[in-house]
Design a protein around this motif. Structure first.
Motif, PDB file in Angstrom:
ATOM      1  N   ALA A  17       5.787  21.693   3.925  1.00 56.13           N
ATOM      2  CA  ALA A  17       5.279  20.747   5.152  1.00 56.13           C
ATOM      3  C   ALA A  17       6.290  20.098   5.878  1.00 56.13           C
ATOM      4  O   ALA A  17       7.355  19.563   5.069  1.00 56.13           O
ATOM      5  CB  ALA A  17       4.203  20.008   4.568  1.00 56.13           C
ATOM      6  N   LYS A  18       6.079  19.720   7.179  1.00 58.03           N
ATOM      7  CA  LYS A  18       7.005  18.977   7.996  1.00 58.03           C
ATOM      8  C   LYS A  18       6.794  17.400   7.486  1.00 58.03           C
ATOM      9  O   LYS A  18       5.635  16.847   7.167  1.00 58.03           O
ATOM     10  CB  LYS A  18       6.657  18.738   9.316  1.00 58.03           C
ATOM     11  N   LEU A  19       7.956  16.802   7.084  1.00 60.90           N
ATOM     12  CA  LEU A  19       8.017  15.276   6.745  1.00 60.90           C
ATOM     13  C   LEU A  19       7.551  14.436   7.742  1.00 60.90           C
ATOM     14  O   LEU A  19       8.111  14.603   8.771  1.00 60.90           O
ATOM     15  CB  LEU A  19       9.462  14.986   6.182  1.00 60.90           C
ATOM     16  N   GLN A  20       6.314  13.642   7.405  1.00 58.30           N
ATOM     17  CA  GLN A  20       5.853  12.951   8.367  1.00 58.30           C
ATOM     18  C   GLN A  20       5.962  11.274   8.211  1.00 58.30           C
ATOM     19  O   GLN A  20       5.774  10.750   9.063  1.00 58.30           O
ATOM     20  CB  GLN A  20       4.353  13.177   8.525  1.00 58.30           C
ATOM     21  N   TYR A  21       5.971  11.046   6.830  1.00 50.44           N
ATOM     22  CA  TYR A  21       5.833   9.630   6.362  1.00 50.44           C
ATOM     23  C   TYR A  21       7.027   9.201   5.537  1.00 50.44           C
ATOM     24  O   TYR A  21       7.257  10.089   4.520  1.00 50.44           O
ATOM     25  CB  TYR A  21       4.741   9.102   5.993  1.00 50.44           C
ATOM     26  N   LEU A  22       7.488   8.180   5.540  1.00 48.00           N
ATOM     27  CA  LEU A  22       8.228   7.409   4.440  1.00 48.00           C
ATOM     28  C   LEU A  22       7.226   6.341   4.095  1.00 48.00           C
ATOM     29  O   LEU A  22       7.266   5.501   4.742  1.00 48.00           O
ATOM     30  CB  LEU A  22       9.835   6.930   4.660  1.00 48.00           C
ATOM     31  N   VAL A  23       7.017   6.386   2.749  1.00 45.43           N
ATOM     32  CA  VAL A  23       6.034   5.283   2.454  1.00 45.43           C
ATOM     33  C   VAL A  23       6.514   4.352   1.355  1.00 45.43           C
ATOM     34  O   VAL A  23       7.206   5.017   0.341  1.00 45.43           O
ATOM     35  CB  VAL A  23       4.880   5.990   1.754  1.00 45.43           C
ATOM     36  N   ILE A  24       6.587   3.047   1.601  1.00 43.78           N
ATOM     37  CA  ILE A  24       7.295   2.168   0.832  1.00 43.78           C
ATOM     38  C   ILE A  24       6.124   1.473  -0.222  1.00 43.78           C
ATOM     39  O   ILE A  24       5.087   1.038   0.282  1.00 43.78           O
ATOM     40  CB  ILE A  24       7.797   0.898   1.726  1.00 43.78           C
ATOM     41  N   HIS A  25       6.476   1.256  -1.555  1.00 46.11           N
ATOM     42  CA  HIS A  25       5.989   0.862  -2.347  1.00 46.11           C
ATOM     43  C   HIS A  25       6.216  -0.115  -3.121  1.00 46.11           C
ATOM     44  O   HIS A  25       7.634  -0.531  -3.288  1.00 46.11           O
ATOM     45  CB  HIS A  25       5.481   2.126  -3.700  1.00 46.11           C
ATOM     46  N   CYS A  26       5.313  -0.882  -4.143  1.00 52.63           N
ATOM     47  CA  CYS A  26       6.097  -2.003  -5.074  1.00 52.63           C
ATOM     48  C   CYS A  26       5.440  -1.274  -6.465  1.00 52.63           C
ATOM     49  O   CYS A  26       4.559  -0.699  -6.440  1.00 52.63           O
ATOM     50  CB  CYS A  26       5.743  -3.359  -4.915  1.00 52.63           C
ATOM     51  N   THR A  27       6.118  -1.916  -7.573  1.00 55.69           N
ATOM     52  CA  THR A  27       5.618  -1.161  -8.812  1.00 55.69           C
ATOM     53  C   THR A  27       4.504  -2.156  -9.429  1.00 55.69           C
ATOM     54  O   THR A  27       3.862  -1.678 -10.204  1.00 55.69           O
ATOM     55  CB  THR A  27       6.701  -1.209  -9.838  1.00 55.69           C
ATOM     56  N   ALA A  28       3.932  -3.161  -8.369  1.00 53.78           N
ATOM     57  CA  ALA A  28       2.939  -4.007  -8.990  1.00 53.78           C
ATOM     58  C   ALA A  28       3.367  -4.499 -10.296  1.00 53.78           C
ATOM     59  O   ALA A  28       2.265  -4.664 -11.006  1.00 53.78           O
ATOM     60  CB  ALA A  28       1.700  -3.413  -8.780  1.00 53.78           C
ATOM     61  N   THR A  29       4.403  -5.038 -10.465  1.00 54.39           N
ATOM     62  CA  THR A  29       4.813  -5.787 -11.902  1.00 54.39           C
ATOM     63  C   THR A  29       5.435  -7.339 -11.399  1.00 54.39           C
ATOM     64  O   THR A  29       5.692  -7.378 -10.187  1.00 54.39           O
ATOM     65  CB  THR A  29       5.948  -4.984 -12.487  1.00 54.39           C
ATOM     66  N   PRO A  30       5.300  -7.812 -12.470  1.00 52.47           N
ATOM     67  CA  PRO A  30       5.660  -9.475 -12.195  1.00 52.47           C
ATOM     68  C   PRO A  30       7.195  -9.638 -11.536  1.00 52.47           C
ATOM     69  O   PRO A  30       8.029  -8.819 -12.076  1.00 52.47           O
ATOM     70  CB  PRO A  30       5.633  -9.949 -13.480  1.00 52.47           C
ATOM     71  N   GLU A  31       7.279 -10.814 -10.723  1.00 52.58           N
ATOM     72  CA  GLU A  31       8.435 -10.998 -10.329  1.00 52.58           C
ATOM     73  C   GLU A  31       9.604 -11.051 -11.188  1.00 52.58           C
ATOM     74  O   GLU A  31       9.473 -11.647 -12.316  1.00 52.58           O
ATOM     75  CB  GLU A  31       8.243 -12.278  -9.493  1.00 52.58           C
ATOM     76  N   GLY A  32      10.745 -10.709 -11.104  1.00 49.86           N
ATOM     77  CA  GLY A  32      11.612 -10.595 -11.980  1.00 49.86           C
ATOM     78  C   GLY A  32      11.943  -9.814 -13.227  1.00 49.86           C
ATOM     79  O   GLY A  32      12.619  -9.737 -13.884  1.00 49.86           O
ATOM     80  N   ARG A  33      10.861  -8.668 -13.329  1.00 54.10           N
ATOM     81  CA  ARG A  33      10.871  -7.843 -14.368  1.00 54.10           C
ATOM     82  C   ARG A  33      11.307  -6.554 -14.038  1.00 54.10           C
ATOM     83  O   ARG A  33      10.784  -5.979 -13.017  1.00 54.10           O
ATOM     84  CB  ARG A  33       9.275  -7.690 -15.067  1.00 54.10           C
ATOM     85  N   GLU A  34      12.381  -6.061 -14.671  1.00 50.00           N
ATOM     86  CA  GLU A  34      12.701  -4.750 -14.329  1.00 50.00           C
ATOM     87  C   GLU A  34      11.892  -3.831 -14.676  1.00 50.00           C
ATOM     88  O   GLU A  34      11.061  -3.779 -15.769  1.00 50.00           O
ATOM     89  CB  GLU A  34      14.199  -4.556 -15.132  1.00 50.00           C
ATOM     90  N   VAL A  35      11.967  -2.453 -14.071  1.00 56.29           N
ATOM     91  CA  VAL A  35      11.108  -1.318 -14.260  1.00 56.29           C
ATOM     92  C   VAL A  35      12.105  -0.200 -14.587  1.00 56.29           C
ATOM     93  O   VAL A  35      13.154  -0.076 -13.861  1.00 56.29           O
ATOM     94  CB  VAL A  35      10.221  -1.081 -13.115  1.00 56.29           C
ATOM     95  N   SER A  36      11.979   0.741 -15.472  1.00 58.05           N
ATOM     96  CA  SER A  36      12.834   1.948 -15.477  1.00 58.05           C
ATOM     97  C   SER A  36      12.066   3.041 -15.126  1.00 58.05           C
ATOM     98  O   SER A  36      10.715   2.990 -15.048  1.00 58.05           O
ATOM     99  CB  SER A  36      13.141   1.915 -17.163  1.00 58.05           C
TER     100      SER A  36
END
Length: 152
Positions: A2-21
């Motif tokens: 399909a044709k690309l229509q959106y670039l969607v920005i998300h957060c991991t919904a984790t606490p500030e300063g906590r790294e996510v792998s």
């Protein structure tokens, strides 16, 4: 495909300063229910770490189409026409929505989005909250886009 229509920005919904792998995200999304969501694929193509480094989670050929092997599970009803990206964070210590992007994440996200927009000027750049009743990504994407010189 399909044709690309959106670039969607998300957060991991984790606490500030906590790294996510990448392993964390894979476990959250692809582990069987009830420990994970049981999805076949993770929800995001790229992960923005606290230090501003960007990690590819799902291969992408960078063209203007979404091939079946590129589909990620970021926003129900939009996945087949979207690319989803995520930054580590998005909540305060009490797990309330908060823009927790580090300066390094802001710079990396800005560079990524400006480069993406230059390659795909017709693709709409949105926050997850513009497609679903969510707080994610915990900042005002249309306002931020204007600040970096992109008309939302």
């Amino acid at each position: 495909m399909a044709k690309l229509q959106y670039l969607v920005i998300h957060c991991t919904a984790t606490p500030e300063g906590r790294e996510v792998s990448a392993a964390d995200i894979r476990r959250w999304h692809t582990s069987p229910i009830p420990t994970g969501r049981g999805w076949r694929q993770v929800g995001y193509t790229d992960l923005f770490h606290l230090d501003g480094s960007v990690e590819r989670l799902v291969d992408n050929n960078e063209d203007g189409n979404v091939d079946p092997w590129e589909i990620t599970n970021g926003a129900a009803g939009y996945n087949s026409v979207s690319r989803h990206i995520v930054y580590a964070g998005g909540c305060d210590a009490s797990m309330r929505p908060k823009d927790t992007r580090t300066e390094a994440q802001k710079e990396a996200l800005k560079k990524y989005v400006l480069d993406f927009h230059a390659k795909h000027p017709d693709v709409r750049i949105v926050g997850h909250n513009q497609l679903a009743a969510k707080a994610c990504p915990s900042f005002d994407v249309p306002q931020w886009l204007q600040e970096i010189g992109i008309k939302a």
